[in-house]
Design a protein around this motif. Structure first.
Motif, PDB file in Angstrom:
ATOM      1  N   CYS A 313       0.845  -1.200   0.000  1.00 51.21           N
ATOM      2  CA  CYS A 313       0.000   0.000   0.000  1.00 51.21           C
ATOM      3  C   CYS A 313       0.884   1.254   0.000  1.00 51.21           C
ATOM      4  CB  CYS A 313      -0.901  -0.007   1.224  1.00 51.21           C
ATOM      5  SG  CYS A 313      -1.923   1.459   1.369  1.00 51.21           S
ATOM      6  N   ILE A 314       0.696   2.101  -1.011  1.00 43.85           N
ATOM      7  CA  ILE A 314       1.516   3.321  -1.116  1.00 43.85           C
ATOM      8  C   ILE A 314       0.752   4.547  -0.612  1.00 43.85           C
ATOM      9  CG2 ILE A 314       2.857   2.401  -3.060  1.00 43.85           C
ATOM     10  CD1 ILE A 314       1.159   4.406  -4.834  1.00 43.85           C
ATOM     11  N   CYS A 328      -0.728   3.207  -7.860  1.00 42.21           N
ATOM     12  CA  CYS A 328      -0.565   2.028  -7.009  1.00 42.21           C
ATOM     13  C   CYS A 328      -0.892   0.772  -7.813  1.00 42.21           C
ATOM     14  CB  CYS A 328      -1.495   2.130  -5.797  1.00 42.21           C
ATOM     15  SG  CYS A 328      -1.466   0.665  -4.766  1.00 42.21           S
ATOM     16  N   CYS A 335      -6.873  -4.262  -4.553  1.00 40.24           N
ATOM     17  CA  CYS A 335      -7.456  -3.306  -3.597  1.00 40.24           C
ATOM     18  C   CYS A 335      -8.686  -2.645  -4.210  1.00 40.24           C
ATOM     19  CB  CYS A 335      -6.418  -2.251  -3.210  1.00 40.24           C
ATOM     20  SG  CYS A 335      -7.015  -1.088  -1.964  1.00 40.24           S
ATOM     21  N   GLY A 342      -5.812  -0.918   1.950  1.00 34.23           N
ATOM     22  CA  GLY A 342      -5.434   0.250   2.754  1.00 34.23           C
ATOM     23  C   GLY A 342      -6.642   1.117   3.051  1.00 34.23           C
ATOM     24  N   CYS A 352      -8.265   7.098  -2.728  1.00 34.52           N
ATOM     25  CA  CYS A 352      -8.366   5.879  -3.547  1.00 34.52           C
ATOM     26  C   CYS A 352      -9.833   5.515  -3.778  1.00 34.52           C
ATOM     27  CB  CYS A 352      -7.610   4.729  -2.878  1.00 34.52           C
ATOM     28  SG  CYS A 352      -5.848   5.091  -2.637  1.00 34.52           S
TER      29      CYS A 352
HETATM   30  S1  SF4 Z   1      -5.512   1.987  -0.369  1.00 36.71           S
HETATM   31 FE1  SF4 Z   1      -5.285   0.446  -1.980  1.00 36.71          FE
HETATM   32  S2  SF4 Z   1      -5.170   1.602  -3.930  1.00 36.71           S
HETATM   33 FE2  SF4 Z   1      -4.803   3.041  -2.236  1.00 36.71          FE
HETATM   34  S3  SF4 Z   1      -2.568   3.101  -2.032  1.00 36.71           S
HETATM   35 FE3  SF4 Z   1      -3.303   1.548  -0.555  1.00 36.71          FE
HETATM   36  S4  SF4 Z   1      -3.250  -0.415  -1.674  1.00 36.71           S
HETATM   37 FE4  SF4 Z   1      -3.061   1.248  -3.208  1.00 36.71          FE
END
Ligand code: SF4
Length: 367
Positions: A313-314, A328, A335, A342, A352
């Motif tokens: 997760c970025i 991402c 996701c 995340g 997101c």
């Molecule tokens: S919430 Fe999901 S889409 Fe957003 S950065 Fe984290 S892993 Fe990626």
């Protein structure tokens, strides 16, 4: 409806978009700090209406997104204890902890209840004197006054079965972190109007002066945001860097002094960990020692529970405006809102979730 309809008027919105297009002579990167503003921008298609030279990146102002993983784990552990009634805002129930979430804890027997106010949790405590009632107090300066008031009332009503996990964060230290980063791209900020309605504007004036960056306090409707963008572009194009207030119908310079007083009575500023980002100095609130009897982490011995963030997760980069959700690799694949990795994919204020809900699925669609 007065103060709503005129701020959703498409004629006014298009005129403002035209004004922005007329003003822009070169590329600018702007950040809206609040996740509620992000969702309005996406829902109204403002990102697609703006000229290509105006890029919007999305800020850290999503309370659910920045609540650290270990705080969610602590909440799940406390909620799972016998005799506890755990009360939380609904968004927090689906935020993933290390191994589960509060919904799963509820599904296997924990007494987890959704509330719209911490005062609801006080009512539950009064109605259940033989149970321990714990409220999950998350959020920015906007939710802090009500949470402080709940603790203050609990103390003055002599409630001994009410406590709170306090996970409050503050906007200006996060903006300072973004502005101080060598990787920063943000040249102008739309500050969160609701936070300024509570805290006033002086902290943002200091940031604007210190970093030479224009900041416009903005509202949450499409016309508010377009007007705030137009004000920022006007400053940037003329080489000005000042604090201005677009949200004059709600924000004055001093803010809400009564709210500030109750927060000051109950909370003190402390270092805080932000999900994915790590600890930021003096970036949150904790209960003062005089209110330690209401500190759920102390009462239930959870202060040493820690957790590692998932590497995939970025969100830390998304929340600092360094990446977009579509950058991402997991976005829309591993996701999704149904299976979030995340917190920004869960929250109604998460960037997101906004990109997913309003189908900004292509990496270059805002360019
Ligand atoms: S919430 Fe999901 S889409 Fe957003 S950065 Fe984290 S892993 Fe990626």
């Amino acid at each position: 409806m007065k103060y709503v309809d005129e701020y959703r008027d498409p004629t006014i919105a298009l005129a403002l978009a035209g004004r922005i297009a007329h003003q822009v002579t070169r590329p600018w990167v702007l950040m809206e700090v609040c996740g509620g503003q992000t969702h309005t921008l996406m829902r109204a298609g403002i990102d697609e209406l703006l000229p290509r030279d105006v890029e919007l990146v999305h800020g850290p102002g999503c309370p659910v997104c920045v609540t650290p993983l270990e705080m969610v784990d602590r909440a799940i552990r406390i909620a799972s204890l016998p005799g506890v009634i755990f009360v939380s805002y609904g968004d927090m129930l689906r935020v993933p902890g290390s191994r589960s979430d509060l919904f799963q804890a509820k599904a296997i027997g924990a007494d987890v209840r959704i509330a719209y106010s911490p005062l609801d949790a006080l009512q539950i405590a009064r109605a259940n004197p033989d149970r321990q009632v714990v409220f999950f107090g998350v959020g920015f300066e906007t939710t802090a006054p009500a949470n402080a008031m709940a603790v203050w009332q609990a103390k003055h009503q002599g409630l001994t079965n009410f406590s709170m996990i306090v996970s409050h964060v503050l906007v200006p230290p996060a903006m300072r972190l973004i502005l101080g980063s060598p990787a920063n791209r943000v040249q102008g900020f739309i500050a969160p109007g609701h936070v300024c309605a509570v805290m006033g504007m002086s902290e943002y004036e200091d940031l604007s002066r210190e970093f030479g960056v224009p900041i416009v306090v903005g509202g949450f409707e499409p016309v508010d945001l377009l007007e705030a963008i137009a004000m920022l572009i006007a400053q940037l194009e003329k080489g000005r860097a000042e604090l201005e207030n677009q949200y004059v119908r709600s924000v004055n310079y001093q803010g809400n002094l009564a709210a500030q007083a109750v927060m000051h009575e109950v909370f003190e500023v402390s270092d805080r960990k932000w999900r994915g980002i790590g600890s930021i100095a003096a970036s949150g609130y904790r209960l003062r020692e005089t209110y330690a009897d209401f500190d759920a982490e102390r009462i239930f011995g959870m202060e040493d529970v820690t957790a590692e963030e998932p590497a995939e997760c970025i969100s830390a980069l998304v929340l600092q405006g360094l990446k977009k959700p579509v950058d991402c690799a997991a976005f829309g694949k591993r996701c999704t809102p149904l299976m979030p990795l995340g917190a920004p994919m869960v929250s109604s204020e998460g960037a997101c979730a906004a990109y997913y809900q309003y189908r900004r699925h292509a990496a270059n669609n805002s360019l």
